[in-house]
Scaffold this active site. Structure first.
Site, PDB file in Angstrom:
ATOM      1  N   GLU A   1      10.209   1.837  10.520  1.00  0.00           N
ATOM      2  CA  GLU A   1      11.114   2.790  10.291  1.00  0.00           C
ATOM      3  C   GLU A   1      10.464   4.384  10.491  1.00  0.00           C
ATOM      4  OE1 GLU A   1      14.398   3.198   9.719  1.00  0.00           O
ATOM      5  OE2 GLU A   1      14.645   1.130   9.513  1.00  0.00           O
TER       6      GLU A   1
ATOM      7  N   GLU B   1      10.363  16.400  15.305  1.00  0.00           N
ATOM      8  CA  GLU B   1      10.494  16.324  13.705  1.00  0.00           C
ATOM      9  C   GLU B   1       9.677  17.338  13.051  1.00  0.00           C
ATOM     10  OE1 GLU B   1       9.323  12.680  11.470  1.00  0.00           O
ATOM     11  OE2 GLU B   1      11.373  12.793  10.742  1.00  0.00           O
TER      12      GLU B   1
ATOM     13  N   CYS C   1      13.482  11.618   6.473  1.00  0.00           N
ATOM     14  CA  CYS C   1      13.798  11.123   7.825  1.00  0.00           C
ATOM     15  C   CYS C   1      15.227  11.324   8.036  1.00  0.00           C
ATOM     16  CB  CYS C   1      13.271   9.438   7.962  1.00  0.00           C
ATOM     17  SG  CYS C   1      13.983   8.380   6.944  1.00  0.00           S
TER      18      CYS C   1
ATOM     19  N   GLY D   1       7.075   5.597   8.339  1.00  0.00           N
ATOM     20  CA  GLY D   1       6.117   6.572   8.251  1.00  0.00           C
ATOM     21  C   GLY D   1       6.326   7.390   9.660  1.00  0.00           C
ATOM     22  N   SER D   2       5.479   8.153  10.074  1.00  0.00           N
ATOM     23  CA  SER D   2       5.506   8.931  11.503  1.00  0.00           C
ATOM     24  C   SER D   2       5.997   7.887  12.668  1.00  0.00           C
ATOM     25  CB  SER D   2       4.492   9.801  11.585  1.00  0.00           C
ATOM     26  OG  SER D   2       3.272   9.075  12.047  1.00  0.00           O
TER      27      SER D   2
ATOM     28  N   LYS E   1       0.859  -1.146   0.009  1.00  0.00           N
ATOM     29  CA  LYS E   1       0.081   0.111  -0.087  1.00  0.00           C
ATOM     30  C   LYS E   1       0.867   1.103   0.062  1.00  0.00           C
ATOM     31  CE  LYS E   1      -2.721   3.338   3.069  1.00  0.00           C
ATOM     32  NZ  LYS E   1      -1.627   4.270   2.243  1.00  0.00           N
TER      33      LYS E   1
ATOM     34  N   GLY F   1       3.504   4.569  13.548  1.00  0.00           N
ATOM     35  CA  GLY F   1       4.158   3.364  13.880  1.00  0.00           C
ATOM     36  C   GLY F   1       3.681   2.594  15.016  1.00  0.00           C
TER      37      GLY F   1
HETATM   38  C1  UN1 Z   1      14.182   8.685   3.989  1.00  0.00           C
HETATM   39  O1  UN1 Z   1      14.513  10.026   4.232  1.00  0.00           O
HETATM   40  O2  UN1 Z   1      13.111   8.410   4.430  1.00  0.00           O
HETATM   41  O3  UN1 Z   1      19.725   8.544   3.038  1.00  0.00           O
HETATM   42  C2  UN1 Z   1      15.187   7.828   3.292  1.00  0.00           C
HETATM   43  C3  UN1 Z   1      19.121   9.199   2.209  1.00  0.00           C
HETATM   44  C4  UN1 Z   1      18.290   8.558   1.103  1.00  0.00           C
HETATM   45  C5  UN1 Z   1      16.842   7.729   1.865  1.00  0.00           C
HETATM   46  C6  UN1 Z   1      16.206   8.583   2.647  1.00  0.00           C
HETATM   47  N1  UN1 Z   1      19.027   7.530   0.549  1.00  0.00           N
HETATM   48  O4  UN1 Z   1      18.798  10.428   2.660  1.00  0.00           O
END
Ligand code: UN1
Length: 525
Positions: free
Chosen positions: A273, A409, A307, A251-252, A198, A256
């Protein structure tokens, strides 16, 4: 990681006005058991270009739990055949998938910029990450190493092999619309699992492109199933579905936690993650120009919607003034605009909820936290910006480590500079957040670099490079509220998508009791 997005209304809260010809908007379908099908409800939602909300990228199935059930049934039906397909054979199909992704990279890149907003170069990087992941992981088809080890008794053999987990539910974010789906999908497949995926409701097209390529590559019907829709309906139905043995979610942190509790209820495997609040430490011996370049790239690349974004810059007092002056100068020179324009440095943010959240944090930074707004801080609404979600790259300076803008964040083009007196203090500040994804140090002193590497409690660490830019053959993930102990990418991801089976073969022809017979015989020897 990406914020979980609030569901958009069916007719979409994301767009302000309609394009002239709605009829021309392309309609997409779910992919279930090798067939492209509408959602059982027949309803659709719109995928809107965040740089120009008059542009409707496509209409996608607004799926419900009925569609999830159908997809899970398909994944169930395909599982035995797929898991018994030799892994090198599975790999051949995945290598072919890699070729297709390379062939169509340009088209996917344009699609991604249009639906997600990131500039073309970065969208190309996102596709490239999916290509890298596909080739790297397909190579595992001829490895998937297990191990042998001596047994404690004579005439007995011990070994360990990987077995697929079973049916996997993959829930992916909008900020890396093809790379992150590939991080989950490709390892799941090489290990012999079947999946229901999804994509985020803001960026279903890139995952559609990936799944379409899977079909063309010859992945058998039912092995990969695509169901589009919202987290509250499709995501929840997947998370709660007893037949999905594993849920992999990016996601957040808030979402999560909901996913994790639902999985705990039914003893499903769950890999998460989530958020980050990543710091770059800049020491007094650093190459300041290089550090500024890294900070600008890490803070404002993907409009800060990574992230791994460099959302905190912890700068030694001796170079603080110099660093801030150059940082502000560089930030002001960034061109904000439509990512499809090659001259643009910073594209829009994903949607109106994101605008409100980010602008809310900018207000908090100025008013409640009392940090100094050094540049940016405004939403851009005039001229070419009128129909998109554009926010000026924003720098706060003179911030204290416990301010909200330095702790939470923001997931947008906002970074916060915090002064520090020493490496020890900088590391303490850098570690002093609930997240633990990525961190970096700029220094020319190897001892300081290793000290920081040793002391930072994060899953990723960079020396003289920004906090973003992870490569696919190294594990990706973080500590504390960023994750739940798993790592994607690298070979480590195989530990998410396979389970160990320990096998003992006794060829003595007699009963040998572990922990008993060997102990007795060694005593009597
Ligand atoms: C993400 O920010 O969700 O290392 C992944 C990085 C990318 C992946 C980021 N290769 O910034």
């Amino acid at each position: 990681m990406a914020q979980a997005k609030k569901a958009l209304s069916k007719t979409s809260g994301k767009n302000n006005s309609r394009p002239a010809s709605r009829a021309a908007v392309k309609t997409y379908q779910n992919y279930i058991n090798g067939e492209w099908v509408a959602s059982q409800s027949g309803e659709m939602f719109e995928n809107i270009n965040p740089a120009d909300t008059r542009d409707i990228v496509g209409r996608f199935p607004l799926s419900t739990s009925d569609d999830v059930n159908a997809a899970v049934n398909a994944a169930q039906g395909a599982f035995d055949r797929w898991r018994n397909t030799p892994a090198p054979k599975r790999a051949e199909i995945l290598f072919h998938l890699g070729e297709i992704l390379i062939r169509d990279k340009e088209r996917y890149t344009a699609d991604m910029t249009r639906e997600m907003g990131k500039v073309l170069k970065e969208a190309g990087g996102d596709i490239q990450e999916a290509i890298d992941c596909t080739y790297y992981t397909a190579g595992e088809g001829r490895r998937l190493h297990g191990f042998t080890t001596p047994a404690e008794m004579r005439d007995k053999f011990a070994m360990c092999v990987r077995q697929p987990v079973g049916l996997c539910g993959l829930i992916t974010p909008w900020n890396f619309p093809m790379a992150i789906p590939s991080w989950k999908l490709i390892p799941a497949l090489i290990c012999g699992n079947t999946v229901v995926i999804k994509p985020a409701e803001d960026t279903p097209l890139s995952t559609y492109n990936l799944v379409k390529a899977c079909e063309e590559a010859g992945i058998p019907p039912g092995v990969v199933n695509l169901v589009t829709g919202y987290g509250e309906s499709v995501g929840a139905a997947m998370t709660n579905h007893n037949a999905l043995r594993l849920i992999s979610f990016t996601g957040s942190t808030a979402t999560g936690r909901v996913v994790a509790s639902a999985c705990a209820e039914r003893n499903a495997i769950c890999s998460l993650e989530m958020g980050g609040k990543n710091a770059i430490i800049v020491m007094d011996d650093a190459d300041v120009d290089l550090a500024v370049e890294g900070a600008v790239w890490g803070a404002f690349g993907t409009s800060g919607q990574r992230c791994t974004a460099s959302s905190r810059l912890i700068v030694h007092k001796k170079v603080y003034k110099q660093f801030v002056t150059k940082l502000v100068e560089n930030t002001k020179s960034l061109r904000v605009g439509n990512g499809a324009d090659p001259k643009t440095d910073v594209g829009p943010v994903i949607n109106n909820d994101a605008v409100e959240k980010i602008m809310g944090y900018i207000r908090i930074g100025r008013n409640d936290d009392g940090a100094k707004l050094a540049c940016g801080g405004k939403r851009l609404t005039r001229g070419d910006y009128a129909n998109g979600y554009f926010i000026e790259p924003t720098v706060f300076t003179d911030a204290a480590p416990d301010m909200r803008i330095a702790q939470e964040e923001i997931f947008g083009p906002v970074t916060t500079v915090i002064p520090a007196n020493s490496l020890e203090e900088a590391v303490e500040i850098a570690n002093g957040v609930r997240y633990g994804l990525s961190a970096a140090i700029y220094t020319r002193d190897v001892n300081r670099a290793f000290r920081a590497m040793n002391e930072m409690y994060t899953g990723i660490f960079y020396v003289n490079a920004s906090t973003i830019g992870a490569e696919v053959h190294l594990p990706f993930g973080g500590t504390k509220a960023t994750g739940n102990g798993h790592r994607e990418a690298g070979t480590q991801v195989l530990d998410i998508f396979s389970e160990w089976k320990s096998i003992y073969v006794d060829f003595s022809g007699k009963l040998q009791r572990a922990q008993i017979d060997n102990v007795e015989s060694s005593h009597s020897a």
